[in-house]
Design a protein around this motif. Structure first.
Motif, PDB file in Angstrom:
ATOM      1  N   LEU A 227      13.885   3.461  -4.510  1.00 46.89           N
ATOM      2  CA  LEU A 227      14.776   2.419  -5.000  1.00 46.89           C
ATOM      3  C   LEU A 227      15.240   2.766  -6.407  1.00 46.89           C
ATOM      4  O   LEU A 227      14.446   3.229  -7.233  1.00 46.89           O
ATOM      5  N   PRO A 228      16.504   2.533  -6.713  1.00 49.07           N
ATOM      6  CA  PRO A 228      16.972   2.791  -8.074  1.00 49.07           C
ATOM      7  C   PRO A 228      16.399   1.777  -9.051  1.00 49.07           C
ATOM      8  O   PRO A 228      16.091   0.641  -8.676  1.00 49.07           O
ATOM      9  N   GLY A 229      16.264   2.163 -10.294  1.00 52.39           N
ATOM     10  CA  GLY A 229      15.798   1.243 -11.325  1.00 52.39           C
ATOM     11  C   GLY A 229      16.861   0.211 -11.656  1.00 52.39           C
ATOM     12  O   GLY A 229      18.066   0.502 -11.658  1.00 52.39           O
ATOM     13  N   PHE A 230      16.428  -1.001 -11.960  1.00 51.50           N
ATOM     14  CA  PHE A 230      17.386  -2.073 -12.228  1.00 51.50           C
ATOM     15  C   PHE A 230      18.204  -1.783 -13.481  1.00 51.50           C
ATOM     16  O   PHE A 230      19.390  -2.118 -13.552  1.00 51.50           O
ATOM     17  N   ASP A 231      17.578  -1.141 -14.485  1.00 49.21           N
ATOM     18  CA  ASP A 231      18.335  -0.801 -15.689  1.00 49.21           C
ATOM     19  C   ASP A 231      19.485   0.140 -15.358  1.00 49.21           C
ATOM     20  O   ASP A 231      20.610  -0.026 -15.843  1.00 49.21           O
ATOM     21  N   ASP A 232      19.225   1.113 -14.504  1.00 49.14           N
ATOM     22  CA  ASP A 232      20.268   2.059 -14.111  1.00 49.14           C
ATOM     23  C   ASP A 232      21.338   1.368 -13.267  1.00 49.14           C
ATOM     24  O   ASP A 232      22.546   1.645 -13.409  1.00 49.14           O
ATOM     25  N   VAL A 233      20.917   0.465 -12.378  1.00 53.40           N
ATOM     26  CA  VAL A 233      21.878  -0.288 -11.564  1.00 53.40           C
ATOM     27  C   VAL A 233      22.821  -1.083 -12.457  1.00 53.40           C
ATOM     28  O   VAL A 233      24.051  -1.069 -12.279  1.00 53.40           O
ATOM     29  N   LEU A 234      22.268  -1.787 -13.433  1.00 52.29           N
ATOM     30  CA  LEU A 234      23.089  -2.603 -14.325  1.00 52.29           C
ATOM     31  C   LEU A 234      24.119  -1.763 -15.058  1.00 52.29           C
ATOM     32  O   LEU A 234      25.301  -2.123 -15.151  1.00 52.29           O
ATOM     33  N   THR A 235      23.672  -0.627 -15.587  1.00 53.05           N
ATOM     34  CA  THR A 235      24.582   0.236 -16.346  1.00 53.05           C
ATOM     35  C   THR A 235      25.698   0.773 -15.466  1.00 53.05           C
ATOM     36  O   THR A 235      26.889   0.730 -15.826  1.00 53.05           O
ATOM     37  N   LYS A 236      25.340   1.269 -14.291  1.00 55.69           N
ATOM     38  CA  LYS A 236      26.350   1.887 -13.427  1.00 55.69           C
ATOM     39  C   LYS A 236      27.302   0.856 -12.832  1.00 55.69           C
ATOM     40  O   LYS A 236      28.505   1.127 -12.674  1.00 55.69           O
ATOM     41  N   VAL A 237      26.803  -0.332 -12.485  1.00 57.16           N
ATOM     42  CA  VAL A 237      27.686  -1.367 -11.955  1.00 57.16           C
ATOM     43  C   VAL A 237      28.680  -1.802 -13.031  1.00 57.16           C
ATOM     44  O   VAL A 237      29.882  -1.979 -12.760  1.00 57.16           O
ATOM     45  N   ALA A 238      28.208  -1.984 -14.263  1.00 56.09           N
ATOM     46  CA  ALA A 238      29.106  -2.375 -15.352  1.00 56.09           C
ATOM     47  C   ALA A 238      30.164  -1.300 -15.588  1.00 56.09           C
ATOM     48  O   ALA A 238      31.353  -1.613 -15.768  1.00 56.09           O
ATOM     49  N   GLU A 239      29.741  -0.030 -15.587  1.00 56.43           N
ATOM     50  CA  GLU A 239      30.696   1.069 -15.786  1.00 56.43           C
ATOM     51  C   GLU A 239      31.702   1.125 -14.644  1.00 56.43           C
ATOM     52  O   GLU A 239      32.899   1.331 -14.863  1.00 56.43           O
TER      53      GLU A 239
END
Length: 684
Positions: A132-144
């Motif tokens: 599973l991807p890390g939530f911090d990485d998910v947040l950054t990539k979704v925002a970008e």
């Protein structure tokens, strides 16, 4: 700024101390997203959810992750029990986008203008692990992604909208309502049945009360055939046996947990939900009445006792959930060791408890024992020669002592909101158990619940979806109206009270007025004047609750035949035609609708008894001794006034009683003696 401190939802208040700038779902939050052009991070869960707590501790309490959420998103927290309309929409969207079932916590990212999803998932760990991807990485990539690729985000949103537009089937106007889905469901049940452990499929394993009830009723429908479907009864009974003897059931305090993580019903997730227990109480009680098997009676009685002792508001309503977790961790409240048994019980009783609950086997939960019924009193009596009644008395004393011992531990939290649809399922369970046990106190408890809902869960003559601490929780949904109407009709069969029957009829009228789609058939989940959302669903499949559309059909069919009301019968037929393509293609997902289809094809038998109160109740009780799920029986005192149109034609005699028996739209002459009535119902 976190805005959840004063939310009526316990689940939202559990997040009030997060460093996340949480909003509840409201116009102000949605306007902020539009005005700031920031996507919405929608997080949906509920207070008893274990993985919701895990994600909260790991991510929402982490200052660094909260800072990312606050910088890039408008963060909205939703209690799925309070807003099932939002949960149903975004769970469906998640499944369409990921091709996987959803669940809780649900994490969806929505466009700021029209609240359409462009990315989503369920639980995310704080850092990448277990694939599973890390939530911090998910947040950054979704925002970008949202900032840099608006065209691609719009394309994904458009695709989701297009699929939603195609979800609703065409009304099957010219297609006969035949019984094809009924054998389809029966074959599907065979194909997925676990013949070793009961239940269906592999881990995780859920109770699937609707399927087990349908199998029981299918067996009953065939009981008079030359070859009754005993395999259907076996599948239902074995599954209930394994659940009641296994770890899904609380062997000390009564009541069922949500589901088991394994295929053998050994270890559950430890949350307890009112809706599961209402349905399983009705199922166990009905199976006890149908078979006489004491295990089902004991499970039903213990479940009813738990609901009344641990889940009941002082004024008669029932609370929603017991949390999966306590201070000492998930399951810690419920598990024991042999040494704890010996410290709590006499040496003789400890030996019996260890043998009964399987503590002479290897530990099954983190070095401790989650209790199962390894041996019943009947089995131990046969093995030891001790009278069964003596063992039952000792085991009752042992359970009481173990309950006292574990009550000294940190207890799991209880969500004390009172939800209308869930309370309707609790009422139905209590009424069914009252008939099986011939126990008027359970009928009285159901009536008290009806009175609570009538007082607290209405806004004018409209239902609200629930109540907590003096606060109404918002406009009622289809499930609230349909399940409550169904429960009130069941309650009326145990005890005639014009308040509850007339309220049932009022709710039936409101189903047509507020929810029906008369052009395409079926009932919307939200009322015609509800807040506009991205999609207005007409859900027909069962999930944790039986499908509101299907329950609406069932109660309208029954009332339609009781009252001779064509509007109800016609609306039921339209809804069945709307659902028919799905029933044929995926019968296993539409069990309650198939149950309703069976009642449409073979209409229920209705018996209305009028006359002397004592005699009418005596006849009613005698009729109800036989398990007959396709029968509705009302005993109405001869002096009852202001009966609804359709019932007022059933006149009371000057003395004695009269029974009016109808099968669908074919009625017999009034019957004035018990012997003739008994002969008629035996022929059914």
């Amino acid at each position: 700024m976190n805005r959840l401190q004063d939310a009526p939802s316990l689940y939202l208040r559990q997040h009030a101390d997060n460093p996340v700038d949480w909003w509840p779902w409201n116009d102000e939050a949605l306007a902020a997203a539009r005005d700031q052009g920031r996507p919405i991070l929608l997080s949906i869960g509920y207070s008893a959810c274990h993985w919701c707590h895990v994600m909260a501790h790991e991510s929402f309490e982490d200052p660094a992750i909260a800072a990312l959420m606050n910088e890039h998103f408008i963060n909205i927290k939703v209690d799925r029990e309070q807003r099932p309309d939002l949960d149903k929409i975004y769970q469906t969207a998640h499944q369409l986008m990921t091709q996987r079932p959803g669940g809780w916590p649900l994490t969806m990212f929505l466009t700021p203008d029209d609240r359409l999803p462009f990315f989503g998932g369920t639980y995310f760990p704080p850092a990448a692990r277990h694939g599973l991807p890390g939530f911090d990485d998910v947040l950054t990539k979704v925002a970008e992604f949202h900032a840099a690729s608006p065209a691609e985000a719009a394309r994904q949103v458009g695709a989701v909208r297009e699929v939603f537009d195609k979800l609703e089937p065409e009304l099957a106007q010219d297609t006969a309502l035949d019984d094809a889905p009924i054998p389809g469901l029966r074959q599907s049940s065979d194909a997925h049945f676990d013949a070793d452990n009961g239940g269906f499929g592999r881990a995780p394993k859920f109770p699937q009360a609707a399927t087990l009830a349908r199998l029981l009723n299918h067996w009953r429908d065939t009981a008079s055939d030359t070859e009754p479907d005993l395999q259907a009864l076996f599948m239902s009974a074995l599954s209930q046996t394994r659940m009641a003897r296994g770890g899904l059931f609380d062997q000390v305090g009564g009541g069922y947990f949500r589901y088991c993580v394994d295929a053998t019903w050994t270890i559950p997730h430890f949350e307890k939900m009112l809706y599961d227990n209402g349905q399983l109480l009705a199922l166990n009680a009905a199976t006890f009445q149908a078979t006489g098997d004491a295990l089902f009676g004991a499970a039903a009685r213990a479940t009813a006792d738990w609901m009344l002792s641990d889940m009941r508001h002082a004024d008669g309503g029932f609370f929603a959930t017991i949390d999966a977790d306590s201070e000492d961790g998930e399951g810690a409240y419920y598990t024991f060791t042999p040494d704890e048994m010996r410290a709590t019980l006499s040496a003789e009783d400890a030996t019996l408890a260890i043998q009964t609950f399987g503590l002479d086997r290897s530990p099954n939960f983190e070095g401790r024992w989650h209790l199962q019924l390894a041996a019943t009193a009947s089995e131990l009596a046969e093995e030891t020669g001790t009278p069964e009644a003596t063992l039952e008395e000792r085991l009752s004393r042992i359970r009481a002592s173990l309950a006292i011992a574990r009550s000294a531990r940190p207890e799991p939290g209880r969500d004390e909101k009172i939800l209308t649809a869930w309370n309707a399922l609790a009422m139905r369970g209590l009424v069914t158990a009252a008939r099986a046990f011939e126990d008027d106190s359970l009928t009285a408890a159901a009536a008290d619940c009806a009175a609570f809902l009538h007082t607290h869960c209405r806004d004018g003559d409209r239902l609200v979806t629930g109540w907590q601490d003096g606060t109404a929780l918002g406009a009622g949904f289809l499930d609230d109206y349909a399940l409550l109407a169904d429960a009130l009709l069941e309650l009326s069969q145990n005890h005639w009270d014009a308040r509850w029957f007339n309220w049932c009829v009022q709710l039936a009228d409101q189903l047509l007025e507020l929810f029906e789609d008369p052009d395409r058939g079926g009932f919307f989940f939200t009322a015609h004047d509800h807040e506009a959302l991205m999609y207005r669903q007409k859900p027909i499949g069962d999930d944790a609750l039986p499908a509101g559309n299907a329950v609406a059909v069932r109660v309208l069919l029954r009332l339609g035949h009781l009252l001779g009301e064509p509007r109800y019968l016609e609306a039921s037929e339209r809804a069945l035609r709307f659902a028919l393509p799905a029933l044929r293609e995926y019968p296993q997902a539409h069990v309650t609708f198939i149950e309703a289809l069976a009642e449409y094809l073979a209409p229920v038998e209705t018996i209305v008894i009028r006359g002397d109160v004592a005699l009418t109740n005596q006849w009613r009780e005698s009729v109800q001794k036989l398990y007959a799920p396709s029968r509705v029986t009302l005993a109405i005192p001869g002096d009852a006034q202001d009966l609804p149109k359709g019932l007022d034609a059933h006149r009371a005699p000057a003395t004695g009683a009269l029974a009016y028996v109808c099968r669908g739209q074919r009625c017999l002459a009034a019957i004035d003696n018990w012997r003739t009535l008994a002969n008629e119902i035996r022929e059914r």
